[in-house]
Design a protein around this motif. Structure first.
Motif, PDB file in Angstrom:
ATOM      1  N   GLY A  48       0.614  -1.704  -0.023  1.00  0.00           N
ATOM      2  CA  GLY A  48       0.003   0.068  -0.241  1.00  0.00           C
ATOM      3  C   GLY A  48       1.100   1.547   0.122  1.00  0.00           C
ATOM      4  N   TRP A  49      -0.119   2.620   0.032  1.00  0.00           N
ATOM      5  CA  TRP A  49       0.654   3.612   0.160  1.00  0.00           C
ATOM      6  C   TRP A  49      -0.294   4.084   1.322  1.00  0.00           C
ATOM      7  N   ASP A  50       0.544   4.922   1.803  1.00  0.00           N
ATOM      8  CA  ASP A  50       0.022   6.807   2.716  1.00  0.00           C
ATOM      9  C   ASP A  50       0.547   7.738   3.144  1.00  0.00           C
ATOM     10  N   SER A  51      -0.118   8.686   2.151  1.00  0.00           N
ATOM     11  CA  SER A  51       0.385  10.055   2.070  1.00  0.00           C
ATOM     12  C   SER A  51       1.200  10.217   2.784  1.00  0.00           C
ATOM     13  N   SER A  52       0.775  10.386   4.304  1.00  0.00           N
ATOM     14  CA  SER A  52       2.023  10.633   5.501  1.00  0.00           C
ATOM     15  C   SER A  52       1.959   9.444   6.305  1.00  0.00           C
ATOM     16  N   ASP A  59       4.224  12.770  12.213  1.00  0.00           N
ATOM     17  CA  ASP A  59       4.596  12.593  10.832  1.00  0.00           C
ATOM     18  C   ASP A  59       6.460  12.079  10.894  1.00  0.00           C
ATOM     19  N   VAL A  60       6.235  10.773  10.439  1.00  0.00           N
ATOM     20  CA  VAL A  60       7.956  10.322  10.646  1.00  0.00           C
ATOM     21  C   VAL A  60       9.030  11.112   9.258  1.00  0.00           C
ATOM     22  N   LEU A  61       8.164  11.526   7.670  1.00  0.00           N
ATOM     23  CA  LEU A  61       8.716  11.882   6.962  1.00  0.00           C
ATOM     24  C   LEU A  61       8.784  13.384   7.386  1.00  0.00           C
ATOM     25  N   ARG A  62       8.305  14.313   7.594  1.00  0.00           N
ATOM     26  CA  ARG A  62       7.854  15.511   7.821  1.00  0.00           C
ATOM     27  C   ARG A  62       9.783  16.224   8.440  1.00  0.00           C
ATOM     28  N   ASP A  63      10.718  16.459   7.442  1.00  0.00           N
ATOM     29  CA  ASP A  63      11.892  16.162   7.539  1.00  0.00           C
ATOM     30  C   ASP A  63      11.766  17.831   8.387  1.00  0.00           C
ATOM     31  N   GLN A  64      12.216  17.763   9.771  1.00  0.00           N
ATOM     32  CA  GLN A  64      12.297  19.421  10.472  1.00  0.00           C
ATOM     33  C   GLN A  64      13.726  20.520   9.657  1.00  0.00           C
ATOM     34  N   ASN A  65      14.998  19.616   9.368  1.00  0.00           N
ATOM     35  CA  ASN A  65      16.204  20.444   9.263  1.00  0.00           C
ATOM     36  C   ASN A  65      15.475  19.129   7.041  1.00  0.00           C
ATOM     37  N   ASP A  66      15.043  20.020   5.973  1.00  0.00           N
ATOM     38  CA  ASP A  66      14.479  20.082   4.651  1.00  0.00           C
ATOM     39  C   ASP A  66      15.251  21.446   4.550  1.00  0.00           C
ATOM     40  N   PRO A  67      16.250  21.099   3.903  1.00  0.00           N
ATOM     41  CA  PRO A  67      16.575  22.578   3.204  1.00  0.00           C
ATOM     42  C   PRO A  67      16.138  22.745   1.995  1.00  0.00           C
ATOM     43  N   ASN A  68      15.582  22.579   1.480  1.00  0.00           N
ATOM     44  CA  ASN A  68      14.569  23.529   0.702  1.00  0.00           C
ATOM     45  C   ASN A  68      13.442  24.170   1.922  1.00  0.00           C
ATOM     46  N   GLY A  69      13.122  23.987   3.349  1.00  0.00           N
ATOM     47  CA  GLY A  69      12.170  24.575   4.142  1.00  0.00           C
ATOM     48  C   GLY A  69      11.190  24.304   3.757  1.00  0.00           C
ATOM     49  N   SER A  70      10.502  23.479   3.226  1.00  0.00           N
ATOM     50  CA  SER A  70       8.851  23.304   2.977  1.00  0.00           C
ATOM     51  C   SER A  70       8.506  22.186   4.141  1.00  0.00           C
ATOM     52  N   ASN A  71       9.409  21.457   4.746  1.00  0.00           N
ATOM     53  CA  ASN A  71       9.216  20.208   5.810  1.00  0.00           C
ATOM     54  C   ASN A  71       7.903  19.938   6.169  1.00  0.00           C
ATOM     55  N   ALA A  72       7.381  18.664   4.174  1.00  0.00           N
ATOM     56  CA  ALA A  72       6.854  18.242   4.114  1.00  0.00           C
ATOM     57  C   ALA A  72       6.827  16.878   3.686  1.00  0.00           C
ATOM     58  N   SER A  73       5.963  16.125   3.735  1.00  0.00           N
ATOM     59  CA  SER A  73       6.093  14.596   3.761  1.00  0.00           C
ATOM     60  C   SER A  73       6.525  14.052   2.869  1.00  0.00           C
ATOM     61  N   ASP A  74       6.215  15.137   1.147  1.00  0.00           N
ATOM     62  CA  ASP A  74       6.393  14.927  -0.176  1.00  0.00           C
ATOM     63  C   ASP A  74       5.440  14.322  -0.778  1.00  0.00           C
ATOM     64  N   PHE A 280      -4.111  12.664   6.543  1.00  0.00           N
ATOM     65  CA  PHE A 280      -3.609  11.874   5.869  1.00  0.00           C
ATOM     66  C   PHE A 280      -4.480  10.738   4.674  1.00  0.00           C
ATOM     67  N   GLY A 281      -4.351  10.206   4.178  1.00  0.00           N
ATOM     68  CA  GLY A 281      -4.801   9.233   3.854  1.00  0.00           C
ATOM     69  C   GLY A 281      -4.507   7.611   3.169  1.00  0.00           C
ATOM     70  N   GLY A 282      -4.737   7.103   2.743  1.00  0.00           N
ATOM     71  CA  GLY A 282      -4.061   6.170   1.848  1.00  0.00           C
ATOM     72  C   GLY A 282      -4.877   4.935   1.559  1.00  0.00           C
ATOM     73  N   ALA A 283      -4.233   3.614   0.371  1.00  0.00           N
ATOM     74  CA  ALA A 283      -4.662   2.563   0.267  1.00  0.00           C
ATOM     75  C   ALA A 283      -3.904   1.498   0.022  1.00  0.00           C
ATOM     76  N   LYS A 284      -4.733   0.282  -0.610  1.00  0.00           N
ATOM     77  CA  LYS A 284      -3.361  -0.734  -0.074  1.00  0.00           C
ATOM     78  C   LYS A 284      -4.801  -1.897  -0.645  1.00  0.00           C
ATOM     79  N   VAL A 285      -3.981  -2.989  -1.003  1.00  0.00           N
ATOM     80  CA  VAL A 285      -4.311  -4.426  -1.033  1.00  0.00           C
ATOM     81  C   VAL A 285      -4.102  -4.928  -0.743  1.00  0.00           C
ATOM     82  N   THR A 286      -4.930  -6.433  -0.204  1.00  0.00           N
ATOM     83  CA  THR A 286      -3.859  -7.402   0.401  1.00  0.00           C
ATOM     84  C   THR A 286      -4.985  -8.979  -0.155  1.00  0.00           C
ATOM     85  N   PHE A 287      -3.664  -9.752   0.014  1.00  0.00           N
ATOM     86  CA  PHE A 287      -4.058 -11.188  -0.683  1.00  0.00           C
ATOM     87  C   PHE A 287      -3.813 -12.113   0.231  1.00  0.00           C
TER      88      PHE A 287
END
Length: 289
Positions: A48-52, A59-74, A280-287
Motif C-alpha cells: 500500500g501507500w500512505d500520504s503521510s 509525521d515521520v517523513l516530515r523533516d524539520q531539517n529539510d534544506p528546502n524549508g518546506s518541512n513536507a512529507s512529499d 492523511f490517507g492511503g490505500a492498499k491491496v491484500t491477498f
C-alpha cells in the motif's frame, strides 16, 4: 515504525475485529451440528501507500531539517508486508509479520524494516496478546534500531448493526539506547514506553463492502519529543475511517482517510516534525491465503 495505522494491535486486531460466531436453529428434534475445524495456518500479503507516515502521532517523513524549508512529507511512503499465522489451538495463535517501507520524498532516502512476532489467546469475545517487534530504520546514511515488547487486550462487541472492539496496547522499548552523536544507535530511549487506547468499529454495507471507523488516544512516556526534549503525557488523538472492498475470497482492496491532533509539538529521534493537525490517507491491496 509501522504500528500506528494502522493501529493498531498487530495479530490481536485481526482476531478481535473478525470473530467467528456459531449460528443456531431451533427444531423440535435434536440436531447435531459439526463445526468446521479451524485451519492450521493462514497467510496474507499486503502492499500500500500512505500520504503521510504517521507513527504514534509523529509525521515521520516530515523533516524539520529539510534544506528546502518546506518541512513536507512529499509523496508519502510505499510499503509491503506479509503475515503468517499458525493456530496452536482453537484459542491460541502465533503471527509472524515482516514489514518494509520506502519513503518517497525526493530529498530523503528513508527505508525501514520491521519484523513482529505476536501471540494471541482468545476467551470467548476477549483477546489477550503478547508480542515483540524489531525495528531497523535507515535514513540518510544513519541506521537506528529498536527492540520492543507489547501487551494488549481487546474485547469484541457485536451490536447487530455493527461490531465494536475497544482495545488497550502497551509498548515498552528494551533498547538499544538512543545516544546522540553515534552513527548507528537506538531509535528510542531504553525503558521508554507508549500506551494506546483505541476503539475500532465495523459496519457491513453490503456482503463485499464495509466501513471501519476508528478513534485512538495515545499517551507518551519518553518515546516522542516535545521540541527537542523527551516528555511524559498526552500525545495525540487520531480518528479515521477505512472502506475495505472484498473483490473475491482472496483479494481485498481498501482506502482510508484519517486525522491526527497532536497535544504537543511532536518530534522524534530521526528529526521528524509534526503539525498540530495532520490529515492523511492511503490505500492498499491484500491477498489472503
Amino acid at each position: 515504525m509501522k504500528l500506528t495505522k494502522i493501529v493498531a494491535i498487530s495479530s490481536l486486531a485481526a482476531l478481535a475485529i473478525t470473530p467467528v460466531f456459531a449460528g443456531a436453529k431451533s427444531f423440535k428434534e435434536t440436531v447435531v451440528v459439526q463445526e468446521e475445524a479451524k485451519p492450521a495456518w493462514s497467510a496474507s500479503h499486503s502492499t500500500g501507500w500512505d500520504s503521510s507516515y504517521m507513527f504514534r502521532g509523529v509525521d515521520v517523513l516530515r523533516d524539520q531539517n529539510d534544506p528546502n524549508g518546506s518541512n513536507a512529507s512529499d509523496n508519502g511512503i510505499q510499503w509491503t508486508s506479509v503475515s503468517f499465522t499458525y493456530n496452536l489451538t482453537e484459542n491460541d495463535s502465533l503471527t509472524l509479520s515482516p514489514w518494509m517501507g520506502y519513503g518517497l520524498a525526493s530529498a530523503q532516502s528513508y527505508k525501514e524494516f520491521d519484523i513482529a512476532l505476536n501471540y494471541a489467546h482468545t476467551i470467548d469475545a476477549l483477546t489477550l496478546g503478547l508480542g515483540y517487534t524489531f525495528y531497523d530504520v535507515m535514513n540518510e546514511g544513519q541506521q537506528n534500531y529498536a527492540n520492543e515488547l507489547n501487551a494488549s487486550v481487546g474485547y469484541n462487541l457485536d451490536l447487530g448493526f455493527m461490531k465494536l472492539t475497544p482495545s488497550v496496547t502497551y509498548f515498552y522499548n528494551i533498547g538499544p539506547d538512543n545516544h546522540d552523536g553515534e552513527t548507528n544507535r537506538g531509535s528510542l530511549s531504553s525503558a521508554s514506553s507508549y500506551l494506546s487506547l483505541r476503539l475500532d468499529g465495523s459496519v457491513a454495507i453490503t456482503d463485499r463492502l464495509s466501513l471501519n471507523p476508528y478513534v485512538g488516544y495515545g499517551i507518551n512516556f519518553r518515546q516522542n519529543w516535545e521540541d527537542t526534549k523527551e516528555f511524559n503525557g498526552s500525545n495525540n488523538l487520531e480518528y479515521g475511517v477505512a472502506a475495505p472492498f472484498k473483490i473475491n475470497n482472496t483479494i481485498t482492496v481498501s482506502a482510508y482517510i484519517a486525522q491526527s491532533i497532536a497535544f504537543q509539538e511532536l518530534g522524534n529521534a530521526v528529526n521528524s516534525d509534526t503539525r498540530q493537525f495532520t490529515t492523511f490517507g492511503g490505500a492498499k491491496v491484500t491477498f489472503s491465503f
